[in-house]
Structure formats: structure tokens, C-alpha cells
Scaffold this motif. Structure first.
Motif, mmCIF file in Angstrom:
data_model
loop_
_atom_site.group_PDB
_atom_site.id
_atom_site.type_symbol
_atom_site.label_atom_id
_atom_site.label_comp_id
_atom_site.label_asym_id
_atom_site.label_seq_id
_atom_site.Cartn_x
_atom_site.Cartn_y
_atom_site.Cartn_z
ATOM 1 N N GLY A 1 7.797 3.747 -73.750
ATOM 2 C CA GLY A 1 6.434 4.101 -74.134
ATOM 3 C C GLY A 1 5.865 5.191 -73.233
ATOM 4 N N GLY A 2 6.652 5.629 -72.230
ATOM 5 C CA GLY A 2 6.242 6.743 -71.394
ATOM 6 C C GLY A 2 5.241 6.423 -70.300
ATOM 7 N N ARG A 3 5.116 5.160 -69.898
ATOM 8 C CA ARG A 3 4.131 4.802 -68.880
ATOM 9 C C ARG A 3 4.814 4.297 -67.614
ATOM 10 N NH1 ARG A 3 -0.810 1.799 -71.672
ATOM 11 N NH2 ARG A 3 -1.885 2.908 -70.050
ATOM 12 N N GLN A 4 4.221 4.632 -66.470
ATOM 13 C CA GLN A 4 4.694 4.057 -65.215
ATOM 14 C C GLN A 4 4.094 2.665 -65.068
ATOM 15 O OE1 GLN A 4 3.717 6.868 -62.044
ATOM 16 N NE2 GLN A 4 5.893 6.924 -61.565
ATOM 17 N N PRO A 5 4.816 1.775 -64.380
ATOM 18 C CA PRO A 5 4.254 0.439 -64.170
ATOM 19 C C PRO A 5 3.016 0.509 -63.276
ATOM 20 C CG PRO A 5 6.352 0.690 -63.006
ATOM 21 C CD PRO A 5 6.136 1.935 -63.813
ATOM 22 N N GLY A 6 2.098 -0.404 -63.481
ATOM 23 C CA GLY A 6 0.883 -0.460 -62.668
ATOM 24 C C GLY A 6 1.158 -1.079 -61.309
ATOM 25 N N PRO A 7 0.128 -1.156 -60.476
ATOM 26 C CA PRO A 7 0.286 -1.762 -59.155
ATOM 27 C C PRO A 7 0.763 -3.210 -59.280
ATOM 28 C CG PRO A 7 -1.856 -0.696 -59.343
ATOM 29 C CD PRO A 7 -1.237 -0.701 -60.709
ATOM 30 N N ARG A 8 1.704 -3.571 -58.400
ATOM 31 C CA ARG A 8 2.216 -4.938 -58.397
ATOM 32 C C ARG A 8 2.461 -5.383 -56.960
ATOM 33 N NH1 ARG A 8 4.901 -0.767 -59.976
ATOM 34 N NH2 ARG A 8 7.083 -0.464 -59.475
ATOM 35 N N PRO A 9 2.300 -6.675 -56.675
ATOM 36 C CA PRO A 9 2.427 -7.159 -55.300
ATOM 37 C C PRO A 9 3.869 -7.113 -54.804
ATOM 38 C CG PRO A 9 2.106 -8.992 -56.814
ATOM 39 C CD PRO A 9 1.967 -7.737 -57.620
ATOM 40 N N ILE A 10 4.011 -6.860 -53.492
ATOM 41 C CA ILE A 10 5.324 -6.898 -52.845
ATOM 42 C C ILE A 10 5.172 -7.590 -51.488
ATOM 43 C CG2 ILE A 10 6.328 -4.865 -53.952
ATOM 44 C CD1 ILE A 10 5.593 -3.235 -51.460
ATOM 45 N N ARG A 11 6.281 -8.099 -51.002
ATOM 46 C CA ARG A 11 6.256 -8.698 -49.665
ATOM 47 C C ARG A 11 6.552 -7.620 -48.636
ATOM 48 N NH1 ARG A 11 11.358 -10.125 -47.618
ATOM 49 N NH2 ARG A 11 13.022 -9.759 -49.124
ATOM 50 N N GLY A 12 6.102 -7.845 -47.431
ATOM 51 C CA GLY A 12 6.349 -6.873 -46.373
ATOM 52 C C GLY A 12 5.613 -7.240 -45.102
ATOM 53 N N VAL A 13 5.619 -6.310 -44.151
ATOM 54 C CA VAL A 13 4.949 -6.493 -42.869
ATOM 55 C C VAL A 13 3.961 -5.351 -42.678
ATOM 56 C CG1 VAL A 13 5.246 -6.602 -40.363
ATOM 57 C CG2 VAL A 13 6.935 -7.673 -41.867
ATOM 58 N N LEU A 14 2.738 -5.698 -42.340
ATOM 59 C CA LEU A 14 1.697 -4.709 -42.076
ATOM 60 C C LEU A 14 1.476 -4.641 -40.571
ATOM 61 C CD1 LEU A 14 0.759 -6.519 -44.790
ATOM 62 C CD2 LEU A 14 -0.677 -4.509 -44.925
ATOM 63 N N THR A 15 1.217 -3.435 -40.071
ATOM 64 C CA THR A 15 0.968 -3.245 -38.651
ATOM 65 C C THR A 15 -0.406 -2.613 -38.473
ATOM 66 O OG1 THR A 15 3.333 -2.934 -38.267
ATOM 67 C CG2 THR A 15 1.844 -2.202 -36.529
ATOM 68 N N PHE A 16 -1.220 -3.229 -37.618
ATOM 69 C CA PHE A 16 -2.568 -2.755 -37.319
ATOM 70 C C PHE A 16 -2.561 -2.223 -35.892
ATOM 71 C CE2 PHE A 16 -2.834 -5.790 -40.645
ATOM 72 C CZ PHE A 16 -3.883 -5.377 -41.457
ATOM 73 N N THR A 17 -2.902 -0.939 -35.712
ATOM 74 C CA THR A 17 -2.891 -0.331 -34.388
ATOM 75 C C THR A 17 -4.241 0.300 -34.077
ATOM 76 O OG1 THR A 17 -1.979 1.718 -35.288
ATOM 77 C CG2 THR A 17 -0.406 0.164 -34.379
ATOM 78 N N THR A 18 -4.607 0.236 -32.804
ATOM 79 C CA THR A 18 -5.814 0.885 -32.302
ATOM 80 C C THR A 18 -5.561 1.284 -30.859
ATOM 81 O OG1 THR A 18 -8.229 0.733 -32.162
ATOM 82 C CG2 THR A 18 -7.001 -1.224 -31.511
ATOM 83 N N ALA A 19 -6.262 2.297 -30.402
ATOM 84 C CA ALA A 19 -6.053 2.822 -29.050
ATOM 85 C C ALA A 19 -6.298 1.744 -28.001
ATOM 86 C CB ALA A 19 -6.982 4.007 -28.807
ATOM 87 N N GLY A 20 -5.398 1.682 -27.034
ATOM 88 C CA GLY A 20 -5.573 0.768 -25.912
ATOM 89 C C GLY A 20 -5.149 -0.669 -26.160
ATOM 90 N N HIS A 21 -4.601 -0.974 -27.341
ATOM 91 C CA HIS A 21 -4.189 -2.342 -27.653
ATOM 92 C C HIS A 21 -2.780 -2.352 -28.229
ATOM 93 C CE1 HIS A 21 -8.128 -4.176 -27.004
ATOM 94 N NE2 HIS A 21 -8.633 -3.090 -27.575
ATOM 95 N N ARG A 22 -2.111 -3.469 -28.072
ATOM 96 C CA ARG A 22 -0.795 -3.635 -28.688
ATOM 97 C C ARG A 22 -0.949 -3.751 -30.197
ATOM 98 N NH1 ARG A 22 2.581 -7.966 -25.099
ATOM 99 N NH2 ARG A 22 2.937 -6.575 -23.345
ATOM 100 N N PRO A 23 0.044 -3.268 -30.942
ATOM 101 C CA PRO A 23 -0.010 -3.424 -32.404
ATOM 102 C C PRO A 23 -0.014 -4.899 -32.789
ATOM 103 C CG PRO A 23 1.696 -1.850 -31.771
ATOM 104 C CD PRO A 23 1.219 -2.505 -30.508
ATOM 105 N N VAL A 24 -0.712 -5.207 -33.858
ATOM 106 C CA VAL A 24 -0.762 -6.570 -34.394
ATOM 107 C C VAL A 24 -0.107 -6.537 -35.766
ATOM 108 C CG1 VAL A 24 -2.270 -8.439 -35.168
ATOM 109 C CG2 VAL A 24 -2.858 -7.126 -33.119
#
Length: 143
Positions: free
Chosen positions: A44-67
Motif C-alpha cells: 500500500g506504499g506506507r511506512q509503519p508508524g511508531p512502535r515500541p521497542i526495548r532498549g537502554v536510555l542514558t541520561f547525562t548532565t554536566a558534573g554527574h555520572r550518566p544514569v
């Protein structure tokens, strides 16, 4: 010393002792979903929409270790963080860098296993406020 005066003195000592302790600022919370967007064109010529995936997210800020925070197969994640502005990146085994059927680094080195996972998300920053929840959708685009 009479009993009421002794109790009042004990309470005053405890209150003063509590004033000398140093408390950490109240944390905020970031919650959201890790999503895969794009992929092969479907009938039908369409790309799939957003879908959930598993993974690891990293939150970083100056002066702190990544979480790091994990997103399960539903893509949902949450993490408690001190107030501040954070850069968010994500990795997922569902998104690999592949060239000629093999996963490779940007310099052409052949990879195996967990090394295949590369940051996949659009650049994103979030601001965490004490005692508040910030919502974020972290998108990993694929062609």
C-alpha cells in the motif's frame, strides 16, 4: 528540672540537630516510551508508524555520572533524577548499523554481539524539576 521543661529541651536539641544535616534536593521523574519509527515500505506504499521497542536510555548532565534506564518490550521507561537539564540517548538491539550483511562501526570495524548496538535516538534533552514528572518520547528512526 521538671518534666515538661525537660521534654521541651529534648525537642529543641533534636530540632537543632536536624538543622545541621544536609539533604539532597528532591528528585523529579522522567517517564515515557522508546519508539522505533520508519522501516521498509509496507504493501500500500506506507511506512509503519511508531512502535515500541526495548532498549537502554542514558541520561547525562554536566558534573554527574550518566544514569541508565531500561525500556521493556512495551517501550515504557521511568527514572528518578535530581533537578536539572539532561541529554537523552538510547540504544536498542532492534536498531543496528549494518553494511553488506555485517554490523560495522563508522570506521569499518566488524562487530559482534552487544557491540552492534549503537545510539539510535534523535538528539533530545529534558528538564527535570523537583517533585514533578516529565514525559518524553524517545524516537529511534530507521530508513
Amino acid at each position: 528540672m521538671n518534666r515538661p521543661l525537660g521534654c521541651a529541651a529534648a525537642v529543641a536539641v533534636l530540632l537543632l540537630a536536624g538543622c545541621g544535616t544536609r539533604s539532597r534536593p528532591a528528585a523529579g521523574r522522567v517517564t515515557g516510551r522508546l519508539l522505533l519509527e520508519g522501516g521498509p515500505i509496507r504493501p500500500g506504499g506506507r511506512q509503519p508508524g511508531p512502535r515500541p521497542i526495548r532498549g537502554v536510555l542514558t541520561f547525562t548532565t554536566a558534573g554527574h555520572r550518566p544514569v541508565r534506564a531500561r525500556a521493556g518490550r512495551t517501550g515504557v521507561f521511568f527514572v528518578r533524577l535530581p533537578p536539572g537539564r539532561y541529554r537523552v540517548s538510547a540504544r536498542s538491539p532492534a536498531v543496528l548499523t549494518v553494511s553488506n550483511g555485517a554490523a560495522v562501526t563508522d570506521s569499518g570495524q566488524l562487530l559482534s554481539g552487544r557491540e552492534w548496538e549503537r545510539p539510535c535516538s534523535f538528539p533530545l534533552s529534558v528538564t527535570v524539576t523537583a517533585r514533578h514528572t516529565t514525559r518524553a518520547a524517545v524516537i529511534c528512526p530507521v530508513p
